[in-house]
Design an enzyme around this catalytic site. Structure first.
Site: not given
Ligand SMILES: NC(=O)c1ccc[n+]([C@@H]2O[C@H](COP(=O)([O-])OP(=O)(O)OC[C@H]3O[C@@H](n4cnc5c(N)ncnc54)[C@H](O)[C@@H]3O)[C@@H](O)[C@H]2O)c1
Length: 350
Positions: A11, A80-81, A133-135, A158, A160-162, A197, A222, A257
């Site tokens: 995303f 971002l992955a 993330t802010d989480e 989630y 905790a891993s971030k 989501k 949020r 929400n």
């Molecule tokens: N969506 C949100 O509201 C939000 C908020 C704060 C932070 N984030 C952070 O932003 C980043 C992106 O979030 P998003 O919502 O776009 O996530 P998403 O779930 O839409 O996309 C994640 C992408 O990572 C790829 N991926 C997963 N594991 C992988 C691996 N081992 N190797 C390579 N690619 C891999 C997936 O195929 C996918 O395309 C994340 O790190 C997330 O923690 C997201």
């Protein structure tokens, strides 16, 4: 400039790539494993651009990452992955540990080896920018804001891993000198978000006349950030942010929400009166285990030091997002033709 974007088929990553191609003359290498959340159709508008390359790979595959760094020689990594859905982390944490922690570690090791061999200007220019993330800060009560100095207190598998991945990135800076930046952002919304989501799930289910599940009483708050604003913020930080620094990114749009769900229903009533009132579809369901009450971001450091502030107001941004899902049913119908069909996730621990 050549940028590695990991998770570029997701995303936010796809928004970042579309933004780079539209607003810069930089090259992009999108490194994505294509999990259930990765979707190359989100990049159809730029896929043919000669400044874009897609590589299907796992960030935890160290030899593959080493070869990519050596072949492509990037100026920066936007990382971002990740596995990103809290409910899925409750049902099973293994992929979160593997990608968010082990994968980030593996990428850091490869970035460090590559950066150490650079010289002069290339070495000074290189950045490893980590998107988090802010989480990681845990949950707020009714008042207060997360600053960059708020102690980490993650509550879900989630977050905790971030949090672990943020600590690894900071350690690779402090111990090894790798020029890193960490960003912690609030909940994103906008086009091309996987419909598990809250916002896309609500829109898609309402369009299909299905019940709209709201966890608990919908009182969780949020701070919503439009994904295209977030993409712009990432580039501003990459260009003007300080090495070793953390930046919070927020939209300044706190909403409960239930109010978000009601606003979606009201906008759909206006543009799709045949389904009105969509609010009749709302159902309060069992709360998410460990559900954080409130997140809200103090983004003043970003404004002060980088000169960036989110321009999109939530009402306008949400209306545009609903319109996008209405106009792009082929995108989400295709997503839903896979294994996921908007069913409830995240209750296995309860
Ligand atoms: N969506 C949100 O509201 C939000 C908020 C704060 C932070 N984030 C952070 O932003 C980043 C992106 O979030 P998003 O919502 O776009 O996530 P998403 O779930 O839409 O996309 C994640 C992408 O990572 C790829 N991926 C997963 N594991 C992988 C691996 N081992 N190797 C390579 N690619 C891999 C997936 O195929 C996918 O395309 C994340 O790190 C997330 O923690 C997201």
């Amino acid at each position: 400039m050549k940028i590695f974007v990991t998770g570029g088929a997701g995303f936010i990553g796809s928004a970042v790539i579309r933004h780079i191609i539209a607003h810069t003359d930089w090259r992009v290498v999108n490194i994505d494993k294509l999990t259930y959340a990765g979707n190359l159709q989100s990049l159809a508008s730029i896929a043919g651009n000669n400044r874009y390359r897609f590589v299907q790979a796992d960030i935890a595959d160290a030899p593959a990452m080493r070869a990519l760094f050596e072949d492509e020689r990037p100026d920066a990594v936007l990382h971002l992955a990740a596995e990103t859905h809290v409910d899925r982390s409750i049902d099973g944490a293994a992929p979160f540990i593997q990608t968010n922690i082990v994968g980030t570690w593996s990428l850091l090791e490869n970035a460090l080896a590559y950066w150490r061999d650079l010289d002069g200007e290339a070495r000074a220019r290189f950045r490893f920018q980590h998107i988090s993330t802010d989480e990681v800060y845990g949950s707020l009560g009714p008042t207060g804001l997360f600053t960059e100095d708020t102690p980490y207190s993650p509550n879900s598998p989630y977050s905790a891993s971030k949090a672990a991945s943020d600590h690894l990135v900071n350690a690779w800076h402090h111990t090894h000198g790798l020029p890193t930046i960490v960003t912690n952002c609030s909940n994103n919304y906008g086009p091309y978000q996987f419909p598990e989501k809250l916002i896309p799930l609500t829109i898609v289910r309402a369009l299909r006349g299905e019940e709209l599940p709201v966890y608990g009483k919908g009182q969780n708050v949020r701070d919503w950030l439009h994904v295209e604003d977030h993409a712009a913020a990432q580039l501003a930080i990459l260009q003007k942010g300080a090495v070793g620094r953390t930046y919070n990114i927020g939209g300044g749009n706190e909403r409960k929400n239930i109010d978000v769900v009601r606003a979606i229903c009201a906008h759909l009533d206006a543009i799709r009166p045949q389904g009105a009132p969509h609010e009749r579809l709302i159902r309060f369901v069992a709360d998410r285990p460990g559900h954080d009450l409130r997140y809200a971001i103090d983004a003043s450091r970003l404004q002060r030091e980088v000169g960036w502030q989110a321009p999109t107001g939530f009402d306008a941004g949400l209306a545009r997002t609903v319109d996008w899902y209405v106009a792009n049913a082929d995108w989400w119908e295709n997503v839903l033709s896979g294994a996921y069909r908007t069913e409830r996730l995240g209750l296995k621990s309860g």
